[in-house]
Design a protein around this motif. Sequence first.
Motif, PDB file in Angstrom:
ATOM      1  N   UNK A   6      13.153  74.936  35.223  1.00  6.37           N
ATOM      2  CA  UNK A   6      12.214  73.812  35.104  1.00  6.37           C
ATOM      3  C   UNK A   6      11.491  73.640  36.442  1.00  6.37           C
ATOM      4  N   UNK A   7      10.215  73.957  36.431  1.00 10.37           N
ATOM      5  CA  UNK A   7       9.395  73.915  37.645  1.00 10.37           C
ATOM      6  C   UNK A   7       8.492  72.689  37.591  1.00 10.37           C
ATOM      7  N   UNK A   8       8.489  71.918  38.674  1.00 12.50           N
ATOM      8  CA  UNK A   8       7.602  70.769  38.802  1.00 12.50           C
ATOM      9  C   UNK A   8       6.557  71.093  39.858  1.00 12.50           C
ATOM     10  N   UNK A   9       5.294  71.055  39.467  1.00 15.35           N
ATOM     11  CA  UNK A   9       4.204  71.320  40.400  1.00 15.35           C
ATOM     12  C   UNK A   9       3.544  69.991  40.740  1.00 15.35           C
ATOM     13  N   UNK A  31       9.206  83.810  34.972  1.00 14.61           N
ATOM     14  CA  UNK A  31      10.599  83.394  34.815  1.00 14.61           C
ATOM     15  C   UNK A  31      10.903  82.786  33.443  1.00 14.61           C
ATOM     16  N   UNK A  32       9.842  82.646  32.629  1.00 10.30           N
ATOM     17  CA  UNK A  32       9.984  81.982  31.332  1.00 10.30           C
ATOM     18  C   UNK A  32      10.576  80.574  31.500  1.00 10.30           C
ATOM     19  N   UNK A  33      10.064  79.889  32.494  1.00  8.57           N
ATOM     20  CA  UNK A  33      10.540  78.547  32.830  1.00  8.57           C
ATOM     21  C   UNK A  33       9.587  77.494  32.268  1.00  8.57           C
ATOM     22  N   UNK A  34      10.105  76.295  32.057  1.00 10.94           N
ATOM     23  CA  UNK A  34       9.261  75.168  31.685  1.00 10.94           C
ATOM     24  C   UNK A  34       8.474  74.747  32.921  1.00 10.94           C
ATOM     25  N   UNK A  35       7.296  74.184  32.681  1.00  8.77           N
ATOM     26  CA  UNK A  35       6.428  73.780  33.785  1.00  8.77           C
ATOM     27  C   UNK A  35       5.883  72.383  33.519  1.00  8.77           C
ATOM     28  N   UNK A  36       5.909  71.562  34.555  1.00  9.95           N
ATOM     29  CA  UNK A  36       5.307  70.227  34.484  1.00  9.95           C
ATOM     30  C   UNK A  36       4.454  70.024  35.726  1.00  9.95           C
ATOM     31  N   UNK A  37       3.349  69.330  35.539  1.00 10.53           N
ATOM     32  CA  UNK A  37       2.471  68.953  36.646  1.00 10.53           C
ATOM     33  C   UNK A  37       2.610  67.454  36.854  1.00 10.53           C
ATOM     34  N   UNK A  83       1.159  74.041  26.970  1.00 15.99           N
ATOM     35  CA  UNK A  83       2.512  73.521  26.756  1.00 15.99           C
ATOM     36  C   UNK A  83       3.107  72.859  27.999  1.00 15.99           C
ATOM     37  N   UNK A  84       2.442  72.967  29.140  1.00 16.85           N
ATOM     38  CA  UNK A  84       2.950  72.329  30.366  1.00 16.85           C
ATOM     39  C   UNK A  84       2.874  70.808  30.223  1.00 16.85           C
ATOM     40  N   UNK A  85       3.899  70.146  30.702  1.00 21.33           N
ATOM     41  CA  UNK A  85       3.918  68.680  30.667  1.00 21.33           C
ATOM     42  C   UNK A  85       2.985  68.148  31.740  1.00 21.33           C
ATOM     43  N   UNK A  86       2.469  66.968  31.480  1.00 22.14           N
ATOM     44  CA  UNK A  86       1.590  66.291  32.417  1.00 22.14           C
ATOM     45  C   UNK A  86       2.199  64.932  32.720  1.00 22.14           C
ATOM     46  N   UNK A 106      14.033  68.968  37.395  1.00 23.44           N
ATOM     47  CA  UNK A 106      13.428  70.169  37.973  1.00 23.44           C
ATOM     48  C   UNK A 106      14.423  70.880  38.876  1.00 23.44           C
ATOM     49  N   UNK A 107      14.367  72.204  38.863  1.00 22.10           N
ATOM     50  CA  UNK A 107      15.201  72.956  39.809  1.00 22.10           C
ATOM     51  C   UNK A 107      14.346  73.677  40.843  1.00 22.10           C
ATOM     52  N   UNK A 108      13.027  73.431  40.806  1.00 23.35           N
ATOM     53  CA  UNK A 108      12.099  73.925  41.824  1.00 23.35           C
ATOM     54  C   UNK A 108      10.886  73.012  41.833  1.00 23.35           C
ATOM     55  N   UNK A 109      10.455  72.644  43.037  1.00 25.69           N
ATOM     56  CA  UNK A 109       9.215  71.888  43.208  1.00 25.69           C
ATOM     57  C   UNK A 109       8.231  72.813  43.910  1.00 25.69           C
ATOM     58  N   UNK A 110       7.014  72.872  43.394  1.00 27.93           N
ATOM     59  CA  UNK A 110       5.950  73.647  44.024  1.00 27.93           C
ATOM     60  C   UNK A 110       4.886  72.658  44.488  1.00 27.93           C
ATOM     61  N   UNK A 111       4.439  72.815  45.733  1.00 30.78           N
ATOM     62  CA  UNK A 111       3.444  71.899  46.293  1.00 30.78           C
ATOM     63  C   UNK A 111       2.524  72.667  47.228  1.00 30.78           C
TER      64      UNK A 111
END
Length: 144
Positions: A6-9, A31-37, A83-86, A106-111
């Motif tokens: 689960x990646x949070x951007x 990584x076939x991970x879920x993504x949220x912005x 499909x990414x969450x907002x 989330x198990x990773x934050x991207x910034x």
Amino acid sequence: MSTFQRILMATDLDEASEAAAHRAISLARHLKAELAFVHVFAPPATIYSAYPDFTAVLPVEELKTAAQRALDAWLTRIEAPSQAKRLLHPGEPAPTILDAAEAYVADLIVVGTHGRRGVSRVLIGSTAEKLVRLSPVPVLTVRE
């Protein structure tokens, strides 16, 4: 199986965030991970005058609607996956992003980062730096 599921951007909708978003999208696909912005907007300010009976508050719903429109337009421009969450939250950026990461699990934050140094970093502050120092999960910073 990937470490990151689960990646949070985190985005402030600027150019540095755009480079980070492309990296987050690529990682999520690979990584076939879920993504949220997540976008954090400034909470409404309360203005007090010299008169005790007067209190003016900026309209919260108008501010939130404007922030939502800006986030939606930005996500369309960068071609974010549908499909990414907002996520949209009012508040101070670093702690609000950390709260969103916890809620999203989330198990990773991207910034994104501007890479400011010296006086400009001191005066403007660095959300990315605060995230790196305070986050319980890894933070990937992507320079503009």
